[in-house]
Design a protein around this motif. Sequence first.
Motif, PDB file in Angstrom:
ATOM      1  N   ALA A  41       0.876  -1.378   0.231  1.00  0.00           N
ATOM      2  CA  ALA A  41      -0.027   0.328  -0.511  1.00  0.00           C
ATOM      3  C   ALA A  41       0.853   0.864   0.666  1.00  0.00           C
ATOM      4  CB  ALA A  41      -0.491   0.518   1.008  1.00  0.00           C
ATOM      5  N   ASP A  42       1.728   1.435   0.877  1.00  0.00           N
ATOM      6  CA  ASP A  42       2.225   2.899   1.078  1.00  0.00           C
ATOM      7  C   ASP A  42       4.014   2.442   0.950  1.00  0.00           C
ATOM      8  OD1 ASP A  42       2.317   1.057   3.239  1.00  0.00           O
ATOM      9  OD2 ASP A  42       1.958   3.404   4.557  1.00  0.00           O
ATOM     10  N   LEU A  43       4.246   1.377   0.548  1.00  0.00           N
ATOM     11  CA  LEU A  43       5.894   0.778   0.368  1.00  0.00           C
ATOM     12  C   LEU A  43       6.624   0.504  -0.410  1.00  0.00           C
ATOM     13  CD1 LEU A  43       8.665   0.393   1.888  1.00  0.00           C
ATOM     14  CD2 LEU A  43       7.951  -1.485   3.010  1.00  0.00           C
ATOM     15  N   ARG A  44       7.530   0.623  -1.695  1.00  0.00           N
ATOM     16  CA  ARG A  44       8.270  -0.193  -2.058  1.00  0.00           C
ATOM     17  C   ARG A  44       9.249  -0.637  -1.779  1.00  0.00           C
ATOM     18  NH1 ARG A  44       6.203   4.273  -4.959  1.00  0.00           N
ATOM     19  NH2 ARG A  44       4.403   4.132  -6.400  1.00  0.00           N
ATOM     20  N   VAL A  45       9.456  -2.146  -2.417  1.00  0.00           N
ATOM     21  CA  VAL A  45      11.576  -2.186  -2.117  1.00  0.00           C
ATOM     22  C   VAL A  45      11.930  -2.817  -3.622  1.00  0.00           C
ATOM     23  CG1 VAL A  45      10.770  -2.307   0.780  1.00  0.00           C
ATOM     24  CG2 VAL A  45      10.424  -4.459  -0.647  1.00  0.00           C
ATOM     25  N   VAL A  46      13.257  -3.074  -3.389  1.00  0.00           N
ATOM     26  CA  VAL A  46      13.781  -3.424  -4.558  1.00  0.00           C
ATOM     27  C   VAL A  46      15.661  -4.034  -3.814  1.00  0.00           C
ATOM     28  CG1 VAL A  46      15.263  -3.301  -6.415  1.00  0.00           C
ATOM     29  CG2 VAL A  46      13.367  -2.322  -6.326  1.00  0.00           C
ATOM     30  N   PRO A  47      15.281  -5.707  -3.917  1.00  0.00           N
ATOM     31  CA  PRO A  47      16.946  -5.837  -3.727  1.00  0.00           C
ATOM     32  C   PRO A  47      17.394  -6.370  -4.146  1.00  0.00           C
ATOM     33  CG  PRO A  47      14.883  -7.937  -3.727  1.00  0.00           C
ATOM     34  CD  PRO A  47      14.096  -6.859  -4.352  1.00  0.00           C
ATOM     35  N   VAL A  48      18.895  -5.933  -3.987  1.00  0.00           N
ATOM     36  CA  VAL A  48      19.590  -6.085  -4.997  1.00  0.00           C
ATOM     37  C   VAL A  48      20.272  -6.849  -4.976  1.00  0.00           C
ATOM     38  CG1 VAL A  48      22.598  -5.185  -5.046  1.00  0.00           C
ATOM     39  CG2 VAL A  48      20.987  -3.342  -4.089  1.00  0.00           C
ATOM     40  N   PRO A  92      11.819   9.832  -9.331  1.00  0.00           N
ATOM     41  CA  PRO A  92      11.585   8.892  -7.753  1.00  0.00           C
ATOM     42  C   PRO A  92      12.667   9.459  -7.043  1.00  0.00           C
ATOM     43  CG  PRO A  92      12.178   7.774 -10.070  1.00  0.00           C
ATOM     44  CD  PRO A  92      12.619   9.656 -10.364  1.00  0.00           C
ATOM     45  N   ARG A  93      12.415   9.218  -6.214  1.00  0.00           N
ATOM     46  CA  ARG A  93      13.628   9.159  -4.543  1.00  0.00           C
ATOM     47  C   ARG A  93      13.911   8.272  -4.185  1.00  0.00           C
ATOM     48  NH1 ARG A  93       9.404  11.888  -0.607  1.00  0.00           N
ATOM     49  NH2 ARG A  93       8.546  10.457  -1.839  1.00  0.00           N
ATOM     50  N   LEU A  94      15.138   7.806  -4.079  1.00  0.00           N
ATOM     51  CA  LEU A  94      15.322   6.178  -4.157  1.00  0.00           C
ATOM     52  C   LEU A  94      16.412   6.472  -2.505  1.00  0.00           C
ATOM     53  CD1 LEU A  94      14.525   5.967  -7.445  1.00  0.00           C
ATOM     54  CD2 LEU A  94      17.179   4.471  -6.679  1.00  0.00           C
ATOM     55  N   ALA A  95      16.203   5.432  -1.276  1.00  0.00           N
ATOM     56  CA  ALA A  95      16.415   5.131  -0.230  1.00  0.00           C
ATOM     57  C   ALA A  95      17.777   4.157  -0.334  1.00  0.00           C
ATOM     58  CB  ALA A  95      15.359   5.293   0.901  1.00  0.00           C
ATOM     59  N   VAL A  96      18.814   4.380  -0.123  1.00  0.00           N
ATOM     60  CA  VAL A  96      19.703   3.216  -0.027  1.00  0.00           C
ATOM     61  C   VAL A  96      19.561   2.733   0.962  1.00  0.00           C
ATOM     62  CG1 VAL A  96      21.690   2.346  -1.176  1.00  0.00           C
ATOM     63  CG2 VAL A  96      20.158   4.234  -2.611  1.00  0.00           C
ATOM     64  N   ALA A  97      19.385   1.688   1.445  1.00  0.00           N
ATOM     65  CA  ALA A  97      19.433   0.783   2.611  1.00  0.00           C
ATOM     66  C   ALA A  97      21.277   0.361   2.736  1.00  0.00           C
ATOM     67  CB  ALA A  97      18.963  -0.415   3.748  1.00  0.00           C
ATOM     68  N   GLY A  98      21.656   0.435   4.125  1.00  0.00           N
ATOM     69  CA  GLY A  98      23.172  -0.299   4.562  1.00  0.00           C
ATOM     70  C   GLY A  98      22.785  -1.447   4.586  1.00  0.00           C
ATOM     71  N   LEU A  99      23.522  -2.379   4.487  1.00  0.00           N
ATOM     72  CA  LEU A  99      24.257  -3.769   4.920  1.00  0.00           C
ATOM     73  C   LEU A  99      24.345  -3.710   6.096  1.00  0.00           C
ATOM     74  CD1 LEU A  99      24.340  -6.765   3.331  1.00  0.00           C
ATOM     75  CD2 LEU A  99      27.102  -6.199   3.851  1.00  0.00           C
ATOM     76  N   GLY A 157       8.807   9.829   3.270  1.00  0.00           N
ATOM     77  CA  GLY A 157      10.156  10.075   2.799  1.00  0.00           C
ATOM     78  C   GLY A 157      11.072   9.867   1.153  1.00  0.00           C
ATOM     79  N   TYR A 158      10.296   8.712   0.906  1.00  0.00           N
ATOM     80  CA  TYR A 158      10.710   8.298  -0.116  1.00  0.00           C
ATOM     81  C   TYR A 158       9.914   7.240  -1.419  1.00  0.00           C
ATOM     82  CZ  TYR A 158      11.243   4.258   2.799  1.00  0.00           C
ATOM     83  OH  TYR A 158      11.235   2.984   3.402  1.00  0.00           O
ATOM     84  N   ASP A 159      10.170   7.054  -2.733  1.00  0.00           N
ATOM     85  CA  ASP A 159       9.584   6.837  -3.481  1.00  0.00           C
ATOM     86  C   ASP A 159      10.075   4.738  -3.485  1.00  0.00           C
ATOM     87  OD1 ASP A 159       7.722   8.926  -4.250  1.00  0.00           O
ATOM     88  OD2 ASP A 159       9.685   9.408  -5.455  1.00  0.00           O
ATOM     89  N   VAL A 160      10.675   4.362  -2.765  1.00  0.00           N
ATOM     90  CA  VAL A 160      10.950   2.671  -2.977  1.00  0.00           C
ATOM     91  C   VAL A 160      12.739   2.547  -2.216  1.00  0.00           C
ATOM     92  CG1 VAL A 160      12.932   3.401  -5.281  1.00  0.00           C
ATOM     93  CG2 VAL A 160      12.104   1.127  -4.700  1.00  0.00           C
ATOM     94  N   ALA A 161      12.748   1.833  -1.369  1.00  0.00           N
ATOM     95  CA  ALA A 161      13.715   1.551  -0.602  1.00  0.00           C
ATOM     96  C   ALA A 161      14.837   0.386  -1.682  1.00  0.00           C
ATOM     97  CB  ALA A 161      13.403   1.128   1.137  1.00  0.00           C
ATOM     98  N   LEU A 162      15.756   0.937  -1.762  1.00  0.00           N
ATOM     99  CA  LEU A 162      17.475  -0.206  -2.631  1.00  0.00           C
ATOM    100  C   LEU A 162      16.879  -1.399  -1.141  1.00  0.00           C
ATOM    101  CD1 LEU A 162      17.454  -0.146  -5.521  1.00  0.00           C
ATOM    102  CD2 LEU A 162      19.633   1.201  -5.469  1.00  0.00           C
ATOM    103  N   CYS A 163      17.474  -1.706  -1.188  1.00  0.00           N
ATOM    104  CA  CYS A 163      17.577  -3.042   0.297  1.00  0.00           C
ATOM    105  C   CYS A 163      18.770  -3.870  -0.663  1.00  0.00           C
ATOM    106  CB  CYS A 163      16.763  -3.931   0.662  1.00  0.00           C
ATOM    107  SG  CYS A 163      15.188  -2.729   1.395  1.00  0.00           S
ATOM    108  N   MET A 164      19.731  -4.270   0.524  1.00  0.00           N
ATOM    109  CA  MET A 164      20.698  -5.258  -0.098  1.00  0.00           C
ATOM    110  C   MET A 164      20.961  -6.589  -0.148  1.00  0.00           C
ATOM    111  SD  MET A 164      23.351  -2.371  -0.235  1.00  0.00           S
ATOM    112  CE  MET A 164      21.365  -1.508  -1.042  1.00  0.00           C
ATOM    113  N   ASP A 203      16.198 -10.462   2.438  1.00  0.00           N
ATOM    114  CA  ASP A 203      14.806 -10.175   3.681  1.00  0.00           C
ATOM    115  C   ASP A 203      15.183  -9.135   4.107  1.00  0.00           C
ATOM    116  OD1 ASP A 203      14.578 -13.193   3.272  1.00  0.00           O
ATOM    117  OD2 ASP A 203      15.331 -13.519   5.528  1.00  0.00           O
ATOM    118  N   GLN A 204      15.965  -8.635   3.438  1.00  0.00           N
ATOM    119  CA  GLN A 204      15.530  -7.047   4.044  1.00  0.00           C
ATOM    120  C   GLN A 204      15.371  -6.601   3.702  1.00  0.00           C
ATOM    121  OE1 GLN A 204      19.445  -4.002   2.457  1.00  0.00           O
ATOM    122  NE2 GLN A 204      20.265  -4.157   5.034  1.00  0.00           N
ATOM    123  N   ALA A 205      14.602  -6.201   2.306  1.00  0.00           N
ATOM    124  CA  ALA A 205      13.429  -5.840   2.264  1.00  0.00           C
ATOM    125  C   ALA A 205      12.257  -6.499   2.083  1.00  0.00           C
ATOM    126  CB  ALA A 205      13.826  -6.356   0.176  1.00  0.00           C
TER     127      ALA A 205
END
Length: 325
Positions: free
Chosen positions: A150-157, A195-202, A251-258, A261-263
Amino acid sequence: MGEPAGIGGDITLKAWTLRGDSCLPPFFVLDDPARLAALAAALGLAVPVQAVASPAEAAALFDRALPVLPVELGNPVVAGRPDPANGAAVIASIDRAVALVQAGQAAAVVTNPIQKSSLYAAGFRHPGHTEYLAHLAGMTDEPIMMLAAADLRVVPVTVHVSVRDAVDRLTAGAIVHAGRVTAAALARDFGIARPRLAVAGLNPHAGEGGAMGREEIDVIAPAIAVLRAEGIDATGPRPPDTMFHAAARRGYDVALCMYHDQALIPVKTVDFDGGVNITLGLPFVRTSPDHGTALDIAGSGAASPDSLIAALKTAERMARNRRGG
């Protein structure tokens, strides 16, 4: 079709019964019509199943019957018990779906969950749906998997590898590729101009300045710098444990995850039944329910169609955006 012994048939039939309430776009199914008719009867669902010879018949028929483009199964289906003899039919349904979309006879592909162990026995040699679709599309670059709720998009690298291998495979190039494909897809398929990409740490606390690992310094931050130099609004590396609460998500449109399962843990926690699996970077639209075959409840009537309904509606929106509205 997906795995015929799983819940794909159950949720497809249920979705059709909710077509009006859910404002579903017309769809047709690549499956065995007799199997679906028998399953509807067993589940007590009033779904008239009608075979069609071509996709062109489906739209006019959809309001009064579930259109099915026949796919022949190798053996009768027993709910909850995948049969490798039916693996060829599952693969054939994917092949035919892609061919129809490539020929302009359908707007998008929506895939029900597969049981890979059965497909491997039928000669399937790909890690999953996503990689096989890329093969059918003739792609050399890897497509990107995005999960949306609904209000979250995630992409696992990194995706279907062990956590140990994910760390070894995490490179700046992989992050840049995922960021480029994701930003382009959000603009083209979702109408998000910037698009605003929030990049997660590992690592915990995004490495805490190198005290808990140097991947943020040596791999992730340089990738973010490349993306920003290309005009992509990418920020981070962000501490993964503080980027998925409600205020942070705004604060972002998608979370770029490492890694996988983080995503997937956040998106499935936020909306387990309504999540959608979306393949970015393909030359056609593809979505899928964000769950597996659920063999333990197949044929029982307990499966929720919510994720399939969301996948169908998402596919329609993406296809419409690709056509320019």
